[in-house]
Design a protein around this motif. Structure first.
Motif, PDB file in Angstrom:
ATOM      1  N   VAL A  44       8.386  -1.121 -11.437  1.00  0.00           N
ATOM      2  CA  VAL A  44       7.427  -0.099 -11.013  1.00  0.00           C
ATOM      3  C   VAL A  44       8.147   0.890 -10.098  1.00  0.00           C
ATOM      4  O   VAL A  44       8.918   0.458  -9.233  1.00  0.00           O
ATOM      5  N   THR A  47       7.559   4.650  -5.364  1.00  0.00           N
ATOM      6  CA  THR A  47       6.454   5.450  -4.831  1.00  0.00           C
ATOM      7  C   THR A  47       5.101   4.874  -5.232  1.00  0.00           C
ATOM      8  O   THR A  47       4.169   4.774  -4.437  1.00  0.00           O
ATOM      9  N   ASN A  48       5.035   4.486  -6.481  1.00  0.00           N
ATOM     10  CA  ASN A  48       3.789   3.929  -6.997  1.00  0.00           C
ATOM     11  C   ASN A  48       3.558   2.531  -6.428  1.00  0.00           C
ATOM     12  O   ASN A  48       2.445   2.174  -6.052  1.00  0.00           O
ATOM     13  N   PHE A  51       2.099   2.655  -2.993  1.00  0.00           N
ATOM     14  CA  PHE A  51       0.655   2.918  -3.055  1.00  0.00           C
ATOM     15  C   PHE A  51      -0.127   1.614  -3.247  1.00  0.00           C
ATOM     16  O   PHE A  51      -1.100   1.350  -2.537  1.00  0.00           O
ATOM     17  N   HIS A  52       0.357   0.790  -4.161  1.00  0.00           N
ATOM     18  CA  HIS A  52      -0.369  -0.444  -4.461  1.00  0.00           C
ATOM     19  C   HIS A  52      -0.191  -1.492  -3.361  1.00  0.00           C
ATOM     20  O   HIS A  52      -1.112  -2.241  -3.050  1.00  0.00           O
TER      21      HIS A  52
END
Lengths: 123, 123
Positions: A44, A47-48, A51-52
């Motif tokens: 993943v 950055t993503n 977020f999670h």
DNA sequence: ACGATAATACAATAATTGTTGAAATATTGC
DNA sequence: GCAATATTTCAACAATTATTGTATTATCGT
């Protein structure tokens, strides 16, 4: 455990990425993993993932500990158990036999939920 | 239990309305409730409730049975237990003592999860 | 102090989900 | 058959959530 806490937990685990993260960290137990390791393992973008991870942490499903420039994340397994208790509160209006019958219909054999035996891990 | 099934369940329970519905039906056990009763009890417009009941049913968290012009819904408690098993699969990489320690940190005493005793409900 | 690395914050956009009322479907009781 | 009731479907709109790239903050090794 109040309703808001419960829906936050469920909302957190409703995303494929976040579920992968949480299950990965459940496996790692007390060791946990740093953010970069998680990103690499799951493929993943950082950055993503960030977020999670933030969402999971805000729902208290993960804990974070700073280790120099790394952030080490661990699964909050106790919270998950509390959630189960919340969900099954007043199950079958307190009719234990009905509960037992319902339980028999599942394949649940999670080791974290087994009765505690005092000598099972002695060498 | 595969990942899609698990995220569907979590997604279902991440809405306040759907969580209320599920917990209400867990309480009702095998009796279940018909759609109108649920709508009245929770104060949700029938149109909106129908939307949420559909989501819960598609996630297999509820079962539906037609009763004349009524639809009777029941909680699928077995599925919830399977979900717990899925979540805690390979917990602590199979280190039982670590699992026990983590468990001790929670308040989980859900009756549906207690060890089955054969004479607890005899009168 | 400086370049490299770890991770997060921000902003823009894309995609999904929730809510509502009106219409449709199906069953009951007369 | 017909009116009443239970529930769902549909369409429109509102609100929320996910993803991505760029910029920022902080720490490490030299």
């Amino acid at each position: 455990m109040d309703k808001l806490a419960a829906t936050s937990v469920f909302e957190s685990l409703s995303s494929s990425v976040r579920l992968d993260v949480f299950r990965l960290l459940v496996k790692k137990g007390l060791d946990g993993m740093v953010a970069g390791e998680i990103a690499t393992t799951l493929g993943v973008p950082p950055t993503n993932l960030s977020f999670h991870l933030k969402a999971l942490t805000q729902a208290r499903l993960l804990t974070v500990e700073q280790e120099g420039r790394y952030q080490r994340y661990r699964a909050n397994i106790a919270l998950m158990l509390d959630l189960i208790a919340y969900l099954t509160e007043e199950c079958c209006s307190g009719n234990p036999q009905q509960c037992v019958d319902l339980r028999a219909a599942s394949n649940c054999s999670a080791s974290v939920l087994q009765p505690i035996s005092t000598n099972s891990t002695k060498s």
